[in-house]
Every structure is written in C-alpha cells, then in structure tokens.
Design a protein around this motif. Structure first.
Motif, short mmCIF file in Angstrom:
data_model
loop_
_atom_site.label_atom_id
_atom_site.label_comp_id
_atom_site.label_asym_id
_atom_site.label_seq_id
_atom_site.Cartn_x
_atom_site.Cartn_y
_atom_site.Cartn_z
N LYS A 1 29.04 -5.16 11.94
CA LYS A 1 28.43 -6.37 11.36
C LYS A 1 28.71 -6.50 9.86
O LYS A 1 29.26 -7.51 9.42
CB LYS A 1 26.93 -6.39 11.64
N PRO A 2 28.36 -5.50 9.08
CA PRO A 2 28.64 -5.65 7.64
C PRO A 2 30.14 -5.74 7.39
O PRO A 2 30.57 -6.42 6.47
CB PRO A 2 28.06 -4.38 7.02
N GLY A 3 30.92 -5.06 8.22
CA GLY A 3 32.38 -5.11 8.05
C GLY A 3 32.88 -6.54 8.11
O GLY A 3 33.62 -6.99 7.24
N ILE A 4 32.49 -7.24 9.16
CA ILE A 4 32.97 -8.62 9.31
C ILE A 4 32.39 -9.50 8.22
O ILE A 4 33.08 -10.34 7.65
CB ILE A 4 32.60 -9.14 10.71
N GLU A 5 31.10 -9.29 7.94
CA GLU A 5 30.50 -10.14 6.92
C GLU A 5 31.13 -9.89 5.55
O GLU A 5 31.14 -10.76 4.69
CB GLU A 5 28.98 -9.94 6.89
N ILE B 1 34.24 -9.59 4.95
CA ILE B 1 35.45 -10.41 4.80
C ILE B 1 35.12 -11.66 4.00
O ILE B 1 35.91 -12.13 3.18
CB ILE B 1 36.01 -10.81 6.18
N ALA B 2 33.91 -12.21 4.25
CA ALA B 2 33.52 -13.43 3.55
C ALA B 2 33.45 -13.22 2.04
O ALA B 2 33.50 -14.17 1.28
CB ALA B 2 32.17 -13.92 4.08
N ALA B 3 33.34 -11.97 1.63
CA ALA B 3 33.21 -11.71 0.19
C ALA B 3 34.56 -11.65 -0.52
O ALA B 3 34.60 -11.62 -1.73
CB ALA B 3 32.45 -10.41 -0.02
N ILE B 4 35.66 -11.63 0.24
CA ILE B 4 36.96 -11.56 -0.42
C ILE B 4 37.26 -12.92 -1.05
O ILE B 4 37.22 -13.93 -0.36
CB ILE B 4 38.06 -11.23 0.60
N PRO B 5 37.58 -12.97 -2.32
CA PRO B 5 37.92 -14.26 -2.94
C PRO B 5 39.15 -14.85 -2.27
O PRO B 5 40.10 -14.12 -1.96
CB PRO B 5 38.22 -13.89 -4.40
N SER B 6 39.14 -16.16 -2.07
CA SER B 6 40.22 -16.74 -1.28
C SER B 6 41.55 -16.64 -2.02
O SER B 6 42.60 -16.60 -1.39
CB SER B 6 39.90 -18.16 -0.88
N VAL B 7 41.50 -16.57 -3.33
CA VAL B 7 42.77 -16.47 -4.05
C VAL B 7 43.42 -15.10 -3.77
O VAL B 7 44.64 -14.98 -3.68
CB VAL B 7 42.58 -16.71 -5.56
N ALA C 1 37.34 -18.01 8.46
CA ALA C 1 36.41 -18.63 9.41
C ALA C 1 35.68 -17.58 10.25
O ALA C 1 34.57 -17.83 10.70
CB ALA C 1 37.16 -19.59 10.32
N VAL C 2 36.31 -16.43 10.46
CA VAL C 2 35.71 -15.45 11.36
C VAL C 2 34.29 -15.05 10.95
O VAL C 2 33.40 -15.05 11.80
CB VAL C 2 36.62 -14.20 11.52
N PRO C 3 34.01 -14.74 9.68
CA PRO C 3 32.63 -14.34 9.36
C PRO C 3 31.62 -15.44 9.68
O PRO C 3 30.56 -15.15 10.23
CB PRO C 3 32.68 -14.07 7.85
N THR C 4 31.97 -16.69 9.37
CA THR C 4 31.06 -17.80 9.67
C THR C 4 30.80 -17.87 11.17
O THR C 4 29.66 -17.90 11.62
CB THR C 4 31.68 -19.13 9.21
#
Ligand SMILES: Nc1ncnc2c1ncn2[C@@H]1O[C@H](COP(=O)(O)OP(=O)(O)OP(=O)(O)O)[C@@H](O)[C@H]1O
Ligand SMILES: [Mg+2]
Lengths: 285, 547
Positions: free
Chosen positions: B345-349, B351-357, B405-408
């Motif tokens: 769970k935290p692993g996937i979530e 990913i959302a923290a990686i800056p898109s740049v 999109a995966v974390p969302t």
C-alpha cells in the motif's frame, strides 16, 4: 427501549419459569435410533494467542435441532463457525487439539476440500445478508457456482427453496427485484432459502432471529420445525423460549467450556449442573 | 419513547418538590474570549466558512477568467479567416490541395517500390544493382506519374507569392492604422496625419490571381493526360499482394483525376467578398485538423490534433493503469497477508509522490530508449506497431501517465472494495464459493461503481497532467494516422496541456494565438469537469445501491 413489547421475546431474566413450560413435545423425540452426524471431539480453539474453546466434546444427531446457549462471549459462535471452517477466514485462528468429524470424516483432514465442506454445511448469519442482487440470483448463486446453468432446473430450485423458506407467496411476483428491497424478516428467510437451495446436510444458524420482530421470529421458528425433516440444524440463540420451542437437544456453554449437553427438556426442566439451572432460569447471563 | 401503557417511574423522592435555588453564574457563559465581538465558536465558524468561500470564489474567478480570455477568439479567428479569403490564399489553397493529393499518391508509389526492392534483395537474394535494374520499368512509370504535376506545382508556387504579397500589404496597412490610432489616442494629431494609410484594394490586387484560372485549366488538363498515359503504361508487379496495392493505387489515381472538374468549379465560383460566418470561425477551432502558428502563409487553430493526442495518450495510460491499479487493489484488499498489505500500500501510494518532471526525465532518458530498443528486437516484431523509430511517442507518455494514474485508481478502488460489507463475503464463502468466485461474483460487482469512478478520477488526473506529456509525447502537432491500426500508439503527438505549457509563455497578450490557447484551456477545463461530474454521479448511485 421499551421492555414490555413482547413478553415472549424477553431474555429469561423476566420470566424465569416460562421456558420450562414452553418445552415442546419435540424435545422428547430424541431417541436412541438417532445417528450421530457431527462428532466434536475434545476441541481446543484459539484466536491467535487467546483460547476461545476449551476441550469441547459433543455429538450431534442427524435431522435434529441442536441449540447452543450460554452467556455472551462463551464461544457459541466460535464453535458453530468451526463446523464449516468459517474461522479459516480469520487470520491466526487454529484448532489446536481434538477433531471435528462430519459423517465420520475429519473436516480438517488433508483430503478435505473446504469448499465441498461448505456446500454440505450451510450457514445463516445473525444479520441477514442477501447479496445486492435479485431474489432469483441470490437463491441460484450457490448452484451457479457449482456450474448449474439449466434454466428450468434453476427455476425449480428457486420455487422449492422459497417455498421451503415460507417466502414463496410473498415474493413470487418480484423474483427479479433486488433482495435488499425485502423487509428484515423476509431478508432473513431469503438467506435461509439461499442456504437450503444448495441442499446441504447441515444448516448452521447463528442467532437467526436476533434482529427480527416477533412475527418474523415465529415464522422462522415454524420454518425450523419444517426444515428439521430434511436437514440437521444447529442454532445459536440467546432466547431461552426459542431454544425450548425449537430444539431437540441443547448445549450450554460457559467461558469456552461445554457445561452441559442433553435433551432440551432435561436442560430446561431438570438440569444436572447448577450453573445451567441458574442460566436457564435467568439468574445470570 | 416509552409506549403510553407503561406507567411512569415513581422513584422521585417526595421532598424534592420545591425548586432549588441556582448558585450565582449558574448556566451562564463563562468564556470571556471575544474577537471583533465574536465568541471562540463564532471565530472558528468564520474561519472555516471563510475558507469554503475562498474556494468557491477562486473556482468562479478561474471560470470567468477562462471565458473572458478565450471569449474573443471566435471574433479574431473570423478576421483571420476573412483575410485568408480576401487576400486569395484560400483560392491558391484549392489548387494546393490538388497538388497534395498527387503527392500522397507518389508517396504510396515509392512505398510500393521499396517493398518490391526488398523482396528482390531479401527473398530472391539479388544484389542491389540488379534489383534496381529489374525495377527500371517501374521507375519509368513512377517518374512519368511524378512529372504529371510539375506545371501545376509551378503555378501554385507562383500564385503563392502573389497571395502572400497581398496579405503582407494588408498586414502592413493594418499595423500603420494601429499606430495611427495610437497617436490619435495620445492626442498627437499632427504626427498621425503623417501616417498615410491606403486601404488595400482587394479587387484590383486579386486580378492576377483570378487571371491565372486559364493557366490552371491548362495545367490540370495536362496533369490528367499525363497521369492517364502513365497509368496505361503501368507495369505489373510479380507478387499478388503488391499488385493488389498497385491496382488500388491506380483506381485512387483515377478517382483523383475525376475530381479535377470539381476543383475547377470551386475555383470559378470562388468569391473573395463572401463573408465568413462566425459559426465557421468557431467550427474551424472545434473541428480544425491543423494547429499551425506563426506561419508565413496562414495560421490555423484547430484543436482536433491536440484533443486527439490528449485522449490517445490518456487512453493508452488507462489501458495500462486500470488492470494494474484494480488488480493491485483486489490483491491488497482480498488476498494479501497483513504484512504484504503493509508493504504494497505505501509503496503504490509513494508513486504519487514522485514529481512528474522527474517521471518525464526518466521517460526520456530510460523508458523511451528502452521501449524503442525492445521494439527493434526481431523476436518482438509480432507486436503490432513494432518496430518504431520515434523514441518519444504515445506509448512512452502513456506508460508514464499510467504510473501517475495507478495510485489514484488503486487507492480509490481499494476504498470501494473495502466498503463492501464483510457479510457478503462470508455469505458467499458459506455457500461454497472459492476465493476467486467470491471476488469476481460478489465483491467486484458490489463495488463496481466505486471502481468505475476510481477509473474516471484516474482519467481526470491523467488528462490534466502536463509535464510528462510535454516531455515524452513527442510534440508533433498532427492528427495521428489511425489507418495504421495499433501502431498509432507509436506515433508522436502533442496534447492540450502540453501546447499550453509550451506556447503560453511566448505569445503576445490578447493576440489570436493567446486566445486560442485559452480556448484549449477551456476545453480541457470542461473535459475535466465532465469526468469529475460523472465520477461523482456514479459514486452517489453506488452509495444508494449499498445503503
Ligand atoms: N475474530 C476474533 N478474534 C479474536 N477473538 C475473538 C474473535 N471472535 C471472537 N473472539 C473471542 O472469542 C470468544 C468467544 O466469542 P464468540 O463470538 O464465540 O462468543 P459468543 O458465544 O458467540 O457470544 P455472543 O453471544 O455475544 O455472540 C470471546 O471471548 C471473543 O472475544
Ligand atoms: Mg455469537
């Protein structure tokens, strides 16, 4: 909440002597001819580190109604859920000692398929839990799982099960509406119909009437009388009158131990153990 | 709420009858805190209410701003299209389309030649020189076909210069009159008088253009004749597949030639005075297939290539993210042990923290390169669209967007699965269902609307993402070639978000280009609004279904 809506629904504390009077003739029917179907043999059961059942031994007869009674937390549900291994769904549970045999087969044995077991041992839960599907789909769910696709056979089973659960007349015109649209009592009978649709040998009922009004309760009780002709029934109840009215045999549990197991009439009128006497007469529990 | 039949309790002691006296300050408000006459509770209420109001106000300000800035677009684009017509650019473009039709046919012809050449060298093991020799008749045919358009092409290029001259004249005049007006506005009338603005006389200026009509007729007739001659002499190709393509080419060439009279009719009836309706200026945006800016010839602001690019990239992302996100959600919620749950769970979530740049950077440096390398491996050549040569394309951007999109999708789908009452699961197991059956027949259907809205919100997240597509989608502004089947996914595209980010900083304020970008922003805004609205609607229905 008002305490006086229905005297018959009361916990035994209100009317200590009533259960004994209500013991049905059925209670006396237990005879030596009955064959054991469930053999619980010195079972210890653990939820992780905490032990919920201590050395429970019990032999239940075929095509009889057995009631489990006892104060809250004494392990009635736990034992019931052992019988179809529903406890497997909870992490860290185990039967540490002893065995449970159904028709002589150890249900924890290596060859036993738990899915087959649950097909043979159906269950009705305390809170009615129809699927958010149509009445028809609720009842055919079990059969469809087994791969039955024949429409006429499914139709026949739906009618038979609903009749068996005394629900047919009430719902026959709306079989394809949602099961959640029924009243609480109807939902519980739908769940019973769903359980008998797969034609199990044994039906486990965990306080099936605790959320129902008196009229629905008496319907379910009548139903249990009918079902007994075909199925072996184990019922957990807190309602002494219900145990007395419906069951042939009664087991009294206390703190995870089986205190007394005998014909219902004996338990209610002439219990051997003083604790049993105190419980059924409403002096504690 | 006791029923009336029950007698009231009679436990009150009789001596309690007289009212006891209240001590001083009994029940009075003891808090002395006051701010602008508000109690503490009042302050808290104002604080939270204020925040809510700020959110609503900001949203409406943004909407108003978008509409205000984008609003002038239709008018400006109308003027833009009007000068396109007045100056005769439209007229020339009719002929240019005809030349382009020929070019497309020639391209197919050279494709055929390449195929045949490859067959000769690879299958029949001919040396290249011999293969070329074997193709001599085909080359002759091809050259003949090619030459057919030369006169027309020359004509178009001459006329292009004429039309551009007219347009430039108009633009210069326009600038002069703006300067003059500015001077007048500043009160410098004398200086303003010095600027002579002579309106362009389109009628006179267009004369040489219109006079070229007979030249066109001649060029077109010439082209038709040459093509007919070339087609008559077309050689046959040995392989049935290539021959079939050649036949198809021939019939489209004939259809092309048959279209000439139509072009001529359009040219004859063309009238530079005809006004451009506002609806057409708007339609040119909504259905326009070209986004061309700062062109010497004519600017086009058509959103289609950008919209299609955005949708294509988003769909590619969803195709990857939906199975991943939902699969992971089902696994974590239904199958994983508590330890795995704590890990995944935290692993996937995270990913959302990686800056898109950073993701975009990774896409350029690693993913694009790797995917292209993979596509060029011969053991993967069966994959549709492989091999490809563009490193940055729909697929690269889609893969990275999927990661976004995966974390969302995962988090929301997991919530939806979690909301399925445990009782359903137990009932299913008690009826002899296996784990898989329970998941597929009970848990997923019961949470389906929640899952769908999770997917929609994931889509919303992806459609609005900018950095990754700007860096990794390839930024080619053209409608992707859908006839190529699945290999459309390996073409570079540009997106709505990308174009705004890329061009907004450089356009002059209030220019047509600026307003066009705001129109793109509006479309994006409404697209996101629509997606969110759908998601909410579905979630509401789902609550009722479970309730
Ligand atoms: N999932 C569980 N995890 C840990 N302990 C449990 C769990 N379920 C029940 N127990 C414990 O096991 C003991 C027996 O519980 P059980 O549910 O069998 O009681 P019960 O007789 O059915 O009570 P009630 O009449 O209130 O339903 C209790 O002490 C209870 O706290
Ligand atoms: Mg219980």
């Amino acid at each position: 909440m008002p305490a006086a809506i229905s005297p018959t629904m009361e916990r035994p504390s209100a009317q200590p002597t009533a259960p004994a009077l209500a013991v049905s003739a059925a209670g006396t029917a237990a005879s030596a001819a009955a064959r054991t179907i469930i053999d619980i043999d010195h079972v210890d059961f653990f939820y992780g580190p905490s032990q919920a059942l201590h050395d429970v031994s019990l032999k239940l007869d075929e095509k009889k109604v057995t009631a489990f009674i006892g104060p809250s937390g004494c392990g009635k549900s736990t034992l019931l859920r052992c019988l179809n291994r529903m406890n497997d769904l909870i992490d860290g549970t185990r039967v540490a000692k002893g065995s449970i045999k159904i028709r002589g087969v150890d249900i924890h044995g290596p060859q036993v398929d738990v899915i087959e077991l649950r097909k043979r041992v159906g269950m009705v839960f305390q809170k009615s839990n129809p699927f958010p599907k149509s009445i028809y789909d609720n009842i055919t769910y079990g059969l469809r799982l087994q791969g039955v696709k024949d429409k006429s056979r499914l139709d026949a089973v739906v009618e038979k099960s609903l009749r068996g659960a005394a629900l047919w007349d009430e719902v026959k015109d709306r079989l394809h509406t949602s099961g959640l649209g029924l009243s609480g009592g109807q939902q519980q009978r739908l769940c019973i119909a769903r359980a008998i649709a797969v034609e199990p040998d044994i039906i486990l009922m965990d306080e099936p009437c605790s959320a129902l009004d008196p009229i629905s309760t008496s319907k379910v009780e009548e139903l249990i009388h009918e079902l007994k002709k075909q199925f072996t029934i184990v019922i957990v109840t807190h309602n002494m009158q219900q145990a007395a009215r419906c069951s042939d045999q009664t087991a009294f549990f206390y703190l995870g131990r089986l205190v007394e197991f005998a014909d219902t009439r004996t338990i209610f009128m002439n219990p051997a153990n003083p604790q049993t006497e105190a419980y059924v007469s409403g002096r504690f529990g | 709420m006791a029923p009336p039949s029950i007698p009231p309790p009679t436990t009150a002691p009789a001596e309690a009858a007289p009212t006891s006296a209240a001590p001083a300050g009994f029940l009075a408000n003891k808090s002395r805190f006051r701010l602008f006459g508000l109690t503490l509770d009042g302050c808290i209420k104002v604080f939270f209410g204020g925040n809510a109001v700020v959110a609503v106000v900001v949203l409406s300000l943004i909407t108003i701003f978008l509409f205000k800035e984008g609003g002038g677009f239709t008018g400006q684009n109308r003027a833009n299209l009007e000068i396109y017509r007045r100056a005769g650019l439209e007229f020339v473009d009719f002929m240019r389309t005809q030349v382009a039709g020929h070019t497309a046919l020639t391209r197919e012809l050279s494709e055929l030649r390449l195929r045949q050449f490859n067959r000769l060298t690879q299958e029949q093991k001919l040396p290249p020189a011999e293969a070329n020799a074997a193709l001599a008749t085909f080359d002759k045919f091809s050259d003949q076909f090619d030459d057919a358009v030369v006169p027309l092409r020359r004509l178009v290029s001459d006329l292009t210069e004429t039309a551009t001259a007219i347009k430039d004249k108009f633009a210069i005049n326009e600038n002069l009159s703006i300067a003059r007006q500015q001077l007048l506005a500043e009160g410098k009338a004398a200086e303003a008088e010095k600027i002579a603005v002579k309106p362009v006389d389109f009628e006179a200026e267009l004369k040489p253009l219109l006079a070229a009509l007979p030249d066109y007729q001649k060029a077109a007739a010439d082209e038709a004749a040459k093509i007919a001659a070339a087609l008559a002499a077309a050689p046959a190709l040995p392989s049935p597949e290539l021959q079939a393509r050649l036949e198809k080419l021939k019939s489209s060439a004939r259809a092309y030639v048959n279209g000439f009279p139509e072009v001529e009719k359009t040219l004859r009836s063309w009238d530079h005075r005809q006004p451009v309706p506002a609806a057409r200026a708007f339609a040119a945006f909504v259905f326009g297939r070209e986004w061309i800016t700062q062109s010497f010839w004519q600017d086009w602001y058509g959103i289609l290539p950008l919209l299609v690019g955005s949708l294509l990239v988003s769909l590619a992302a969803l195709c990857l993210a939906v199975p991943l996100g939902i699969g992971a959600a089902i696994y974590v919620n239904q199958l994983a042990s508590p330890r795995e749950q704590r890990l995944i769970k935290p692993g996937i979530e995270f990913i959302a923290a990686i800056p898109s740049v950073v993701l975009g950077f990774f896409g350029i440096a690693v993913l694009g390169e790797t995917l292209r390398w993979l596509s060029q491996q011969s053991w993967l050549s069966w994959v549709p669209g492989f091999p490809y040569s563009e490193r940055l394309n729909v697929l690269t951007a889609g893969c990275l967007l999927a990661l976004i999109a995966v974390p969302t999708i995962f988090t929301l789908a997991e919530d939806a699965l979690n909301n399925v009452p445990r009782a359903f699961k137990e009932a299913s197991f008690a009826l002899g269902a296996s784990r898989l059956q329970t998941i597929l027949k009970i848990i997923v259907p019961a949470s389906l609307s929640g899952i769908i809205s999770a997917v929609l919100l994931g889509l919303g997240r992806v459609v609005g993402e900018t950095m990754v597509v700007l860096l990794c989608a390839g930024n080619r502004i053209a409608l992707p070639d859908f006839t190529a089947g699945l290999s459309v996914l390996t073409q570079p595209v540009h997106t709505m978000t990308g174009i705004i980010a890329q061009e907004m900083g450089e356009v002059p304020h209030a220019s047509i280009h600026y307003r066009a970008l705001f129109m793109v922003g509006l479309v994006l805004f409404f697209l996101s609004l629509l997606i969110n609205w759908l998601a909410q609607k579905i979630v509401r229905r789902y609550r009722i279904a479970i309730g």
